[in-house]
Scaffold this motif. Structure first.
Motif, PDB file in Angstrom:
ATOM      1  N   SER A  42     -31.255 -13.696 -54.046  1.00 47.09           N
ATOM      2  CA  SER A  42     -32.250 -12.687 -54.440  1.00 47.09           C
ATOM      3  C   SER A  42     -31.593 -11.367 -54.805  1.00 47.09           C
ATOM      4  O   SER A  42     -32.213 -10.514 -55.433  1.00 47.09           O
ATOM      5  N   LYS A  44     -30.909  -9.152 -52.642  1.00 44.24           N
ATOM      6  CA  LYS A  44     -31.375  -8.149 -51.676  1.00 44.24           C
ATOM      7  C   LYS A  44     -30.254  -7.580 -50.819  1.00 44.24           C
ATOM      8  O   LYS A  44     -30.199  -6.379 -50.564  1.00 44.24           O
ATOM      9  N   ALA A  48     -29.162  -3.724 -50.832  1.00 46.21           N
ATOM     10  CA  ALA A  48     -29.252  -2.988 -49.565  1.00 46.21           C
ATOM     11  C   ALA A  48     -27.896  -2.365 -49.226  1.00 46.21           C
ATOM     12  O   ALA A  48     -27.819  -1.228 -48.754  1.00 46.21           O
ATOM     13  N   ASP A 187     -33.358 -15.253 -50.509  1.00 49.26           N
ATOM     14  CA  ASP A 187     -34.739 -15.012 -50.894  1.00 49.26           C
ATOM     15  C   ASP A 187     -35.638 -14.648 -49.707  1.00 49.26           C
ATOM     16  O   ASP A 187     -36.848 -14.786 -49.765  1.00 49.26           O
ATOM     17  N   ASP A 189     -36.151 -11.598 -46.309  1.00 54.13           N
ATOM     18  CA  ASP A 189     -35.826 -10.203 -46.012  1.00 54.13           C
ATOM     19  C   ASP A 189     -34.923 -10.052 -44.786  1.00 54.13           C
ATOM     20  O   ASP A 189     -34.254  -9.041 -44.632  1.00 54.13           O
ATOM     21  N   GLU A 190     -34.917 -11.041 -43.902  1.00 55.61           N
ATOM     22  CA  GLU A 190     -34.090 -10.966 -42.698  1.00 55.61           C
ATOM     23  C   GLU A 190     -32.809 -11.768 -42.887  1.00 55.61           C
ATOM     24  O   GLU A 190     -32.778 -12.742 -43.617  1.00 55.61           O
ATOM     25  N   HIS A 208     -33.568  -7.059 -40.374  1.00 57.52           N
ATOM     26  CA  HIS A 208     -33.905  -6.791 -41.760  1.00 57.52           C
ATOM     27  C   HIS A 208     -32.635  -6.464 -42.553  1.00 57.52           C
ATOM     28  O   HIS A 208     -31.750  -5.785 -42.059  1.00 57.52           O
ATOM     29  N   LYS A 209     -32.570  -6.960 -43.776  1.00 58.13           N
ATOM     30  CA  LYS A 209     -31.364  -6.786 -44.587  1.00 58.13           C
ATOM     31  C   LYS A 209     -30.970  -5.311 -44.736  1.00 58.13           C
ATOM     32  O   LYS A 209     -29.793  -4.997 -44.851  1.00 58.13           O
ATOM     33  N   ARG A 210     -31.939  -4.403 -44.744  1.00 56.44           N
ATOM     34  CA  ARG A 210     -31.611  -2.984 -44.872  1.00 56.44           C
ATOM     35  C   ARG A 210     -30.889  -2.467 -43.641  1.00 56.44           C
ATOM     36  O   ARG A 210     -29.898  -1.741 -43.751  1.00 56.44           O
TER      37      ARG A 210
END
Lengths: 236, 236
Positions: A42, A44, A48, A187, A189-190, A208-210
């Motif tokens: 994804s 992400k 991040a 794909d 978020d975690e 969380h990826k952030r």
């Protein structure tokens, strides 16, 4: 007060003054004008990390495969499609960087021959000849010995074994391994990472990826600061 | 005035009282847990047609491959991934429909064997065995002879020849052909269609996919109203 404002303009944070190059997302390898081979990345995690590096004071350039994500504020983004395009852009941008974080899920194989016209659905089965794509991270890591290189390994099993082998083969300073499969890693978020470097390892997450990106940036800054342990400097 | 309001509650429009089933988007055909074969379909034309059919008074069900689009208001959406999943869902939903509009860019071929674990990058080249996916539109069109079937043909050349051949082979009532290639047809907002049916043809567009969808719905309604010309009723 004025002095404070001027001081604030200088970037601070654990990566202050450093240039970071990040690759993110999947690549697409064309079979013909409409069909391609790709993967579930994804982008992400890479996006991040770009935001987290920027927040940590670095100048960040992001080479992104086809993803559906907004560019983090303050980050310079280059869009590419194929592994070859990603390599070309990385070669162009890597010179001034001190740190390379390669999160991109580069396609390992591409069709040997790209058809100019759409392939017609004629035979019941076809054998598609695939060839290896260029090894972007390995190539840069072996050539740019000044570079602190961080790789990623998405594996369905035997995480540590495959990750450590990849770190050694590609001459990396650090590798972040995560388990993938339905609902894991891609794909979503975690994420959770098992981070290895030549002399140690650390578990990060799951979260969380952030949030994970912030922790990983701290770890990269710490390992980067040890300097002389760069794999690039000791490789044969 | 009350009479007007009551009248307004009954759907009107050129497809009033009809049930329309639409397929849209690409499909993904897995090589292993992370890699897949797919194509550049954005799903925009199918989603625009779903909205236009709904606005024309139809009850609309939409079977969508992996796309990044919001569901049109009033439309019932089913998400699928592979060609096989799209066929299974279409078989489940087609019974009550009078019209099938197959905009999906179903993958023609899929890997013969899906690997449980991620394929390791070991050899310099590999031959990937591909087999045909099920022919969703052809299968439904030949079996459900009551159905008015509309197909799409994305071609890089010889538009009319390939489109008319596909219409005949799949026993369709109508086929919409468009030229694809860089910046054309896929993943863009504008489109042009050359629409063929057994006894005629009409050019629509180029214009925005939403405006084009409205015109195509009018044409489908007109052709549907001719009733006895259904290919299903005259096929061998």
């Amino acid at each position: 007060e004025l002095a404070d404002m001027i001081t604030d303009e200088k970037p601070d944070g654990v990566l202050a003054g450093l240039r970071v190059l990040i690759t993110a997302g999947p690549t697409r390898e064309a079979l013909d004008p409409v069909r391609f081979l790709t993967n579930r990345s994804s982008g992400k995690m890479g996006f991040a990390l770009a935001a987290a590096c920027q927040a940590a004071g670095a100048q960040v350039e992001l080479i992104a495969g086809p993803v559906n994500l907004p560019t983090p504020i303050g980050v310079r983004r280059y869009n590419v499609e194929s592994a070859q395009q990603m390599l070309d852009k990385a070669n162009e941008r890597v010179g001034k960087a001190q740190i390379l974080i390669a999160t991109a899920a580069v396609a390992d194989y591409r069709p040997r021959a790209v058809q100019d016209d759409k392939i017609k659905k004629s035979s019941d089965s076809i054998a598609l000849e695939l060839e290896k794509t260029p090894d972007i991270l390995g190539e840069l890591s072996r050539r740019e010995t000044h570079l602190f290189t961080v790789g990623f390994a998405a594996e369905t099993r035997e995480l540590e074994r495959y990750a450590r082998a990849k770190m050694q083969r590609k001459n990396l300073d650090m590798i972040c391994a995560n388990e993938v499969g339905p609902g894991q890693g891609f794909d979503v978020d975690e994420n959770a990472l098992l981070v290895f470097w030549p002399g140690g390892q650390q578990q990060l997450g799951p979260r969380h990826k952030r949030a994970l990106a912030g922790e990983l940036v701290d770890l990269i800054a710490t390992r980067y600061a040890t300097g002389d342990e760069h794999a690039g400097a000791v490789a044969p």
